[in-house]
Design a protein around this motif. Structure first.
Motif, PDB file in Angstrom:
ATOM      1  N   CYS A 398       0.853  -1.193   0.000  1.00  0.00           N
ATOM      2  CA  CYS A 398       0.000   0.000   0.000  1.00  0.00           C
ATOM      3  C   CYS A 398       0.890   1.244   0.000  1.00  0.00           C
ATOM      4  O   CYS A 398       2.120   1.142   0.090  1.00  0.00           O
ATOM      5  CB  CYS A 398      -0.930  -0.006   1.214  1.00  0.00           C
ATOM      6  SG  CYS A 398      -0.109  -0.263   2.804  1.00  0.00           S
ATOM      7  N   THR A 413      -3.436   1.523   8.679  1.00  0.00           N
ATOM      8  CA  THR A 413      -2.684   0.674   7.762  1.00  0.00           C
ATOM      9  C   THR A 413      -2.748  -0.784   8.205  1.00  0.00           C
ATOM     10  O   THR A 413      -2.727  -1.093   9.398  1.00  0.00           O
ATOM     11  CB  THR A 413      -1.208   1.105   7.690  1.00  0.00           C
ATOM     12  OG1 THR A 413      -0.655   1.103   9.015  1.00  0.00           O
ATOM     13  CG2 THR A 413      -1.078   2.498   7.102  1.00  0.00           C
ATOM     14  N   PRO A 433      -5.942   0.531  -1.814  1.00  0.00           N
ATOM     15  CA  PRO A 433      -4.497   0.475  -2.097  1.00  0.00           C
ATOM     16  C   PRO A 433      -3.673   1.492  -1.319  1.00  0.00           C
ATOM     17  O   PRO A 433      -2.449   1.386  -1.272  1.00  0.00           O
ATOM     18  CB  PRO A 433      -4.416   0.735  -3.606  1.00  0.00           C
ATOM     19  CG  PRO A 433      -5.685   1.455  -3.937  1.00  0.00           C
ATOM     20  CD  PRO A 433      -6.718   0.941  -2.997  1.00  0.00           C
TER      21      PRO A 433
END
Length: 619
Positions: A398, A413, A433
C-alpha cells in the motif's frame, strides 16, 4: 468566462458570512479526532470512549501525585461512567470554567501541578463536549457545587450548598452515541488501564465495580503482570526522585518495553525510551568491558521506565509519544538524566549482585553465539529479500505505512496475510491500495516451534514476510499497524492460523503483545431473495436470516475466501471489517502455550480437541 471574471466571482462568494466561529464544544464535536484520536465502539483499547475515561482519571491521579486522596472510585454501568476521587476538589467558583472554558486549568501553574500529564486545559472539556450527559460536583470543606451539561451546553447549575461528604470531585458522563455510534465499555480494556495507574502510583487504591486494584511493588508488579516467559534472573528494580525502572531478561526473542511519563502510558515511546534503550545497553557493555553488540545485550530484555517531567511535550493530543528533550524548562536533558541515573544505579547493582550479572552475561553470550552462527545466512537472506521486494509477487504493498513519520491514517494501515492466489486476488481487487497491503502465502508455512531464528532466514516465505513487515530490527520499523491473518474457515485455514501465530510468538512476541495481530472474520453464508441480501458469520446468523427473508431464500455456503467475489469482498474489509484480536494473558506462558498447540501430538491436546469439538450443522 474570463480569468478576471472568475477571480471577481470567487471574491464575491467569499464574504463575512463565510467566516464561521465555532463555539468551543462544537469545534470538539466536529473534530473529535483532534482531541481523542479515533472514535471506535469499545472493541479496541485505544477507542475514544476509553480516552474519555482516562482524561477524567488523569485529573484524579494528578491529585494523588500532589498528595491528596489515596482512593479513587470508578463505576461503569452500561453507558454511564462515574469517577469519584478524594482530592482537594475543584475550587467551587471555577467548576463551570473547568468544564467548559478552553485553556482553563490549574496545570498552567506548575507550582500546583509540577509533573502533570494534562497541560493544555482541554481534556475534561473534551469529555464534556463529547458526552450526551455530563455532571461534575466538587466538595470542599463541607460545601458542594454541581453543574450539568448536555453535549457541552450548560443545562443546570446547582448553587453552593452544605455537604457532609469528604473533599473531592465527582464526574459522571455518558459518551454521546450520536458521535461514537453504538458502543460498549469492556472490562478487558479497562482493567489494564487501572492496573497501570496503581503500578505507577504505589499506595493508590482504585475501586472499580467491586474490584480492588492496588500495587505494593510498583514496576516490579507491572512486569510480573505482563511477563509471558520465565525470568532468567530476578527483576532489577531501581528508583530515584523522578525516575523508576525495572529490567529483566527472558529467553524470548526481541525486546519488550513499557514506558510512562507522569503516569501516561507512552505506547509509542519517545525521547525517554530511546535514551533508556541506549543507556542500558551501553552501561551493561561497559560493566563487562567486552565488545558486545547492543542487539545481543537487549535480546530478550523486558523492561519498564517511568519518569516525571515538568511540563511535558507530547507529539499528539492522545499523548502516546514523548517529544520533550528536557526534564524541565531550561533544565537537564531527558537523555542525560536517564543516563546519569543508570550509570550510577545499574552499574552498582551489577557489581553487588554477581549472580544476576553472571546469568545476564551468559544470556548475552548465547545471543551473540546464535547471531554469529547465522550471520552468513542472514546476509544472503537480506539480499534475497531486498531483490524480491523490487518485484515481490507475494506482496501487493500500500502507499501509506505505519512507520511513516507523518500521516493521519497511519493507524489504519494493515496487511492481509492470505493463502493462495484466489484468496489474495479477491482481496487485492477489493482493498484500499492506500492503506491495505496483501501478502500471499504458498501453501502451509513451516511449523517453527522449537526452531532457532536461523529458520526465519533460511525459509524464503518467513524471510520475505519478516522483510515485508520490516521487523527484523524491532517494532520501531513496523510498516502496518494491523497484521491480519486471512485464511479459510476450515481445518486447513485454522492450521495456517496456528502456524503463523506460532511464528510470531516464537520470534516476534511483541507483535502480539502490542495488539498488532488479528484474524479476519468473513461470512460463512450468503442468504438472499430478490429484495435483500444478508451475510451470515455463524449458523445462528443463517437461521435468523432465513427467518427474516421468508420461504425458500437462496443460500450460498462460502467454502473459501476465493469463492467470494471482489465486489462482495469489499464489504468485508471496509469500514465494517470484523477482526478478532490475537492477544496473550498473564497466565499464557509462551513456552507452555506453544508446546501444547504446536508440539508433538500429546494425549492432553487430543483430549482438549475432543472435549471442545464443535460439529457444524449441515446447511
Amino acid at each position: 468566462m474570463s480569468e478576471l471574471e472568475n477571480i471577481i466571482q470567487s471574491t464575491s462568494n467569499y464574504q463575512e458570512d463565510n467566516i464561521v466561529t465555532l463555539e468551543w464544544q462544537e469545534h470538539i464535536r466536529r473534530r473529535p479526532g483532534m482531541y481523542i484520536g479515533k472514535l471506535g465502539d469499545g472493541s479496541s483499547s485505544d477507542d475514544g470512549i476509553y480516552v474519555l475515561l482516562k482524561e477524567v482519571l488523569d485529573n484524579s491521579i494528578d491529585e494523588y501525585m500532589m498528595g491528596f486522596g489515596r482512593t479513587i472510585e470508578v463505576v461503569i454501568e452500561g453507558e454511564t461512567v462515574r469517577v469519584r476521587d478524594h482530592g482537594r476538589g475543584v475550587p467551587l467558583g471555577k467548576v463551570i470554567d473547568v468544564c467548559s472554558k478552553m485553556n482553563t486549568g490549574a496545570k498552567y501553574d506548575s507550582k500546583a501541578f509540577k509533573k502533570s500529564v494534562g497541560l493544555n486545559g482541554v481534556g475534561i472539556k473534551a469529555v464534556n463536549a463529547l458526552s450526551s450527559h455530563f455532571f461534575m460536583q466538587s466538595v470542599r470543606e463541607g460545601q458542594a457545587k454541581g453543574v450539568e451539561f448536555h453535549q457541552g451546553i450548560l443545562s443546570q447549575e446547582n448553587p453552593i450548598a452544605p455537604s457532609e461528604e469528604g473533599n473531592g470531585t465527582l464526574v459522571e458522563f455518558v459518551p454521546d452515541a450520536g458521535i461514537f455510534g453504538p458502543y460498549h465499555y469492556r472490562e478487558e480494556h479497562i482493567a489494564p488501564l487501572l492496573k497501570n495507574y496503581v503500578f505507577l502510583n504505589t499506595g493508590l487504591t482504585i475501586l472499580f465495580n467491586g474490584q480492588k486494584f492496588y500495587s505494593k511493588n510498583g514496576l516490579v508488579d507491572l512486569l510480573n503482570e505482563n511477563l509471558t516467559s520465565d525470568l532468567l534472573y530476578p527483576i532489577i528494580h531501581l528508583s530515584g526522585e523522578d525516575i523508576e525502572v525495572a529490567i529483566t531478561h527472558t529467553n524470548q526473542y526481541g525486546e519488550e518495553y513499557y514506558s510512562f511519563v507522569n503516569g501516561q502510558h507512552t505506547t509509542q515511546g519517545g525521547t525517554h525510551l530511546t535514551a533508556f534503550r541506549e543507556a542500558t545497553a551501553r552501561i551493561i557493555k561497559e560493566y563487562y568491558n567486552r565488545n558486545f553488540e547492543y542487539s545481543d545485550i537487549r535480546n530478550g530484555m523486558v523492561a519498564c521506565i517511568s519518569i516525571k517531567v515538568e511540563e511535558p511535550v507530547f507529539e499528539s493530543q492522545t499523548k502516546t509519544k514523548l517529544g520533550s528533550k528536557e526534564m524541565s524548562p531550561n533544565g537537564i536533558s531527558v537523555s542525560k538524566y536517564i543516563n546519569d541515573f543508570l550509570k550510577k544505579e545499574l552499574d552498582n547493582y551489577l557489581h553487588k549482585s554477581t549472580e544476576t550479572s553472571d546469568i545476564l552475561q551468559k544470556k548475552i553470550l548465547d545471543s551473540e553465539k546464535e547471531r554469529k552462527a547465522i550471520a552468513g545466512v542472514t546476509k544472503l537472506a537480506r539480499e534475497r529479500a531486498k531483490k524480491a521486494n523490487l518485484h515481490n509477487k507475494k506482496l501487493r504493498d500500500c502507499r501509506i505505512h505505519y512507520n511513516d513519520s507523518k500521516g493521519d491514517n497511519r493507524d489504519d494501515t494493515c496487511i492481509f496475510i492470505t493463502e493462495g492466489d484466489s484468496a489474495s486476488g479477491s482481496i487485492t481487487k477489493s482493498r484500499d491500495p492506500n492503506l491495505q497491503a496483501v501478502f500471499s502465502l504458498r501453501g502451509k508455512p513451516l511449523n517453527s516451534f522449537g526452531l532457532t531464528k536461523k529458520i526465519v532466514y533460511e525459509n524464503e516465505e518467513f524471510n520475505l514476510l519478516q522483510a515485508a513487515l520490516n521487523i527484523e530490527e524491532g517494532m520501531d520499523g513496523l510498516r502496518y499497524n494491523k497484521v491480519i491473518i486471512a485464511t479459510d474457515a476450515d481445518t486447513d485455514g485454522m492450521h495456517i492460523r496456528l502456524l503463523l501465530i506460532t511464528f510470531f510468538l516464537q520470534f516476534f512476541p511483541d507483535l502480539i503483545k502490542k495488539n498488532h495481530v488479528y484474524i479476519l472474520q468473513t461470512p460463512l453464508f450468503r442468504v438472499r431473495n430478490k429484495k435483500k441480501t444478508l451475510y451470515c458469520y455463524t449458523e445462528e446468523d443463517r437461521l435468523s436470516a432465513m427467518k427474516e427473508l421468508g420461504p425458500n431464500p437462496e443460500i450460498t455456503r462460502f467454502k473459501g475466501l476465493g469463492e467470494i467475489s471482489p465486489d462482495e469482498f469489499r464489504h468485508f474489509i471496509g469500514k465494517d471489517i470484523r477482526l478478532d484480536k490475537v492477544s496473550m494473558r498473564k497466565e499464557d506462558l509462551l513456552k507452555e502455550l506453544l508446546e501444547f498447540y504446536m508440539g508433538k501430538n500429546t494425549p492432553e491436546r487430543q483430549n482438549f480437541i475432543i472435549d471442545n469439538l464443535v460439529v457444524e450443522e449441515s446447511a
